[in-house]
Design a protein around this motif. Structure first.
Motif, short mmCIF file in Angstrom:
data_model
loop_
_atom_site.label_atom_id
_atom_site.label_comp_id
_atom_site.label_asym_id
_atom_site.label_seq_id
_atom_site.Cartn_x
_atom_site.Cartn_y
_atom_site.Cartn_z
N LYS A 1 0.81 -1.22 0.00
CA LYS A 1 0.00 0.00 0.00
C LYS A 1 0.85 1.27 0.00
O LYS A 1 0.35 2.37 -0.32
CB LYS A 1 -0.93 0.00 1.22
CG LYS A 1 -0.21 0.02 2.56
CD LYS A 1 -1.20 -0.07 3.71
CE LYS A 1 -0.48 -0.08 5.06
NZ LYS A 1 0.24 1.17 5.31
N ASP A 2 2.13 1.15 0.37
CA ASP A 2 3.02 2.32 0.42
C ASP A 2 3.82 2.51 -0.86
O ASP A 2 4.43 3.58 -1.05
CB ASP A 2 3.99 2.19 1.60
CG ASP A 2 3.28 2.22 2.94
OD1 ASP A 2 2.16 2.77 2.98
OD2 ASP A 2 3.83 1.69 3.92
N LEU A 3 3.84 1.51 -1.76
CA LEU A 3 4.70 1.59 -2.94
C LEU A 3 4.36 2.76 -3.84
O LEU A 3 5.25 3.38 -4.44
CB LEU A 3 4.62 0.28 -3.74
CG LEU A 3 5.48 -0.88 -3.22
CD1 LEU A 3 5.18 -2.15 -4.01
CD2 LEU A 3 6.96 -0.52 -3.32
N GLU A 4 3.06 3.09 -3.96
CA GLU A 4 2.67 4.17 -4.87
C GLU A 4 3.03 5.54 -4.33
O GLU A 4 2.92 6.54 -5.06
CB GLU A 4 1.17 4.11 -5.13
CG GLU A 4 0.32 4.22 -3.89
CD GLU A 4 -1.17 4.15 -4.19
OE1 GLU A 4 -1.59 4.72 -5.23
OE2 GLU A 4 -1.90 3.50 -3.43
N HIS A 5 3.48 5.64 -3.08
CA HIS A 5 3.80 6.94 -2.50
C HIS A 5 5.30 7.14 -2.27
O HIS A 5 5.70 8.18 -1.74
CB HIS A 5 3.09 7.10 -1.15
CG HIS A 5 1.60 6.98 -1.23
ND1 HIS A 5 0.79 7.94 -1.81
CD2 HIS A 5 0.76 5.98 -0.81
CE1 HIS A 5 -0.47 7.57 -1.74
NE2 HIS A 5 -0.53 6.38 -1.14
N PRO B 1 8.06 13.41 -1.71
CA PRO B 1 9.02 13.92 -0.71
C PRO B 1 8.46 13.83 0.71
O PRO B 1 7.28 14.09 0.94
CB PRO B 1 9.23 15.38 -1.13
CG PRO B 1 8.90 15.41 -2.59
CD PRO B 1 7.81 14.40 -2.77
N PHE B 2 9.30 13.40 1.63
CA PHE B 2 9.00 13.27 3.06
C PHE B 2 8.08 12.09 3.38
O PHE B 2 7.72 11.91 4.54
CB PHE B 2 8.38 14.56 3.63
CG PHE B 2 9.31 15.74 3.59
CD1 PHE B 2 10.40 15.80 4.44
CD2 PHE B 2 9.09 16.76 2.70
CE1 PHE B 2 11.26 16.89 4.41
CE2 PHE B 2 9.95 17.84 2.64
CZ PHE B 2 11.04 17.91 3.50
N PHE B 3 7.72 11.29 2.38
CA PHE B 3 6.91 10.12 2.69
C PHE B 3 7.83 8.98 3.14
O PHE B 3 8.85 8.71 2.53
CB PHE B 3 6.10 9.66 1.47
CG PHE B 3 5.34 8.39 1.73
CD1 PHE B 3 4.11 8.43 2.36
CD2 PHE B 3 5.86 7.15 1.36
CE1 PHE B 3 3.40 7.26 2.60
CE2 PHE B 3 5.17 5.98 1.60
CZ PHE B 3 3.94 6.04 2.23
#
Length: 460
Positions: free
Chosen positions: A396-400, A404-406
């Motif tokens: 779920k985090d790959l697309e973000h 920056p700062f993610f």
């Protein structure tokens, strides 16, 4: 002039031109056909007139005259002119027969037959041979009936042409309005879209025509704008947080120091805390500055030939100095034919920064496990793959990860600011490359980078 009016006028002009050509052809062919029919009737009358005038016997002549008077209706302005061969001269004939040109008389003398019309006044000449020799007869008449018919036909065709043009323009206007409806809907919807409702979309329809393509393209642009604005909002929020945290610590320590006298140990401890937070603030600020330079000053950077294999080995040497004990391994596909196969036009400082950030992330998030860096090539591209066996990235985090700062949800125990990977991605994209990340939690992460050979620095 609106587009729908232009479409209607062009449609009317094209249709009117075609219709006018058709009307002209019908009009001309009708006139020619009428002349042919009238000449045939006039030729019969000329033959009977010659038989009546130049007949061998009076009985034959009287019979022919009786047939003409009883069975043939006289034509308007019907006349017969009888000329003997020895008197067929231009001046003599023109005195008897008005409107006869010289070409008519020459043709009659040479071929024995001639036809000519002056408007609707027709002349038909033929030869009659008798015992007295060769003689000529010229019959003339006015085609009054067809003159009325052709006038009526002309009026009907012109009236029909004008009426058809009006109907075509009206229909063209209706169709143009229907065709322009999607564009009008797009324009109306675009006026309503602002930065506060970028989630709105223009009606695209289900068709596959150009208007649907325009609507879909515009919606795609809105998708990118919405994503960009969302990234900007997240960037500002995260950047504010990252900047505010060390500043708050520094201000807090300063206020504590000012409240009352402290011991030297307390002063040193507070100064140490302020120094540590100032370093974090300096690191975040430097990262933001690098991001800004990558985004807006690409065309100002100096590019020069760089050996990618030498670059990776140099990064490995620098990491060994700063992070002793790292397990980074660099493998390069050899090229016996060309030792300079990995020459690449780029900004060496930026390229080193990009791959250093990626490799450092692999080291950090794999808890210093083995990191494999491979460099290979084919006929058109270079390939750099960086693999680790670390904590990985949740799906779920790959697309973000390029925001920056993610930071991924499983990185809370690791220090970082979420700038390294977005920075590396922008540098690689600026040099015409592509970067893909494949990862699974607790299985590791693989970063694939591809560069076209001889690619120069982009300036857009």
């Amino acid at each position: 002039m609106t587009i729908r009016t232009k479409i209607s006028l062009v449609f009317t002009l094209m249709t009117g031109t075609i219709l006018l050509l058709f009307i002209a052809c019908v009009y001309i062919l009708s006139i020619q056909h009428a002349h042919t029919i009238f000449f045939t009737r006039l030729k019969v009358r000329a033959s009977l007139a010659a038989e009546s005038h130049f007949g061998v016997t009076e009985i034959n002549s009287s019979v022919v005259k009786e047939i003409r008077e009883r069975h043939l209706q006289r034509l308007p302005r019907e006349r017969e002119y009888f000329i003997y061969d020895d008197s067929l001269y231009l001046e003599h004939v023109q005195q008897q027969v008005p409107h006869i040109p010289e070409s008519f008389i020459k043709t009659l003398k040479q071929t024995g037959f001639a036809e000519y019309n002056h408007g609707f006044l027709h002349f038909s000449g033929s030869t009659y041979t008798s015992a007295n020799g060769r003689n000529f007869v010229i019959a003339s008449a006015y085609d009054e009936t067809f003159e009325n018919h052709i006038t009526f036909l002309r009026n009907v065709l012109l009236g029909g042409f004008l009426f058809s043009c009006i109907i075509v323009f009206a229909l063209g206007r209706i169709f143009a309005t229907r065709i322009m409806l999607p564009i009008s809907a797009i324009v109306s919807k675009v006026h309503d879209i602002t930065t506060s409702n970028l989630s709105e979309r223009v009606p695209g329809g289900n068709g596959k025509d150009e208007l649907s393509e325009i609507a879909n393209t515009f919606n795609s642009m809105l998708d990118r704008l919405e994503t960009t604005f969302e990234l900007q909002r997240n960037f500002i929020s995260n950047a504010s947080h990252e900047l505010r945290t060390p500043l708050t610590s520094i201000l807090g320590e300063a206020e504590v120091i000012q409240q009352a006298p402290r011991s030297n140990e307390d002063y040193l401890k507070s100064i140490g805390t302020m120094h540590h937070e100032a370093l974090k603030l300096e690191e975040v600020t430097s990262s933001l500055l690098r991001l800004s330079q990558i985004s807006y000053e690409g065309k100002k950077q100096k590019i020069e030939p760089l050996q990618l294999d030498e670059l990776l080995m140099s990064i490995k040497i620098n990491l060994d100095k700063r992070m002793p004990g790292n397990q980074v391994k660099v493998m390069v596909q050899p090229s016996e034919d060309n030792p300079y196969i990995y020459t690449f036009m780029c900004s060496d400082i930026w390229m080193e920064l990009a791959f250093t950030n990626i490799i450092q992330n692999s080291i950090k998030y794999s808890d210093n496990k083995e990191v494999l860096v491979t460099l290979s090539f084919n006929k058109s591209d270079f390939f750099i793959n960086i693999s680790d066996y670390g904590i990985g990235i949740p799906e779920k985090d790959l697309e973000h990860i390029y925001e920056p700062f993610f930071r991924a949800s499983n990185t809370s125990k690791y220090t970082g600011y979420g700038i390294g990977l977005p920075l590396a991605s922008r540098i690689i994209r600026l040099h015409g490359g592509k970067m893909k990340v494949h990862s699974r939690p607790n299985e590791g992460t693989k970063v694939f980078v591809q560069f076209p050979q001889n690619m120069r620095l982009r300036t857009d």
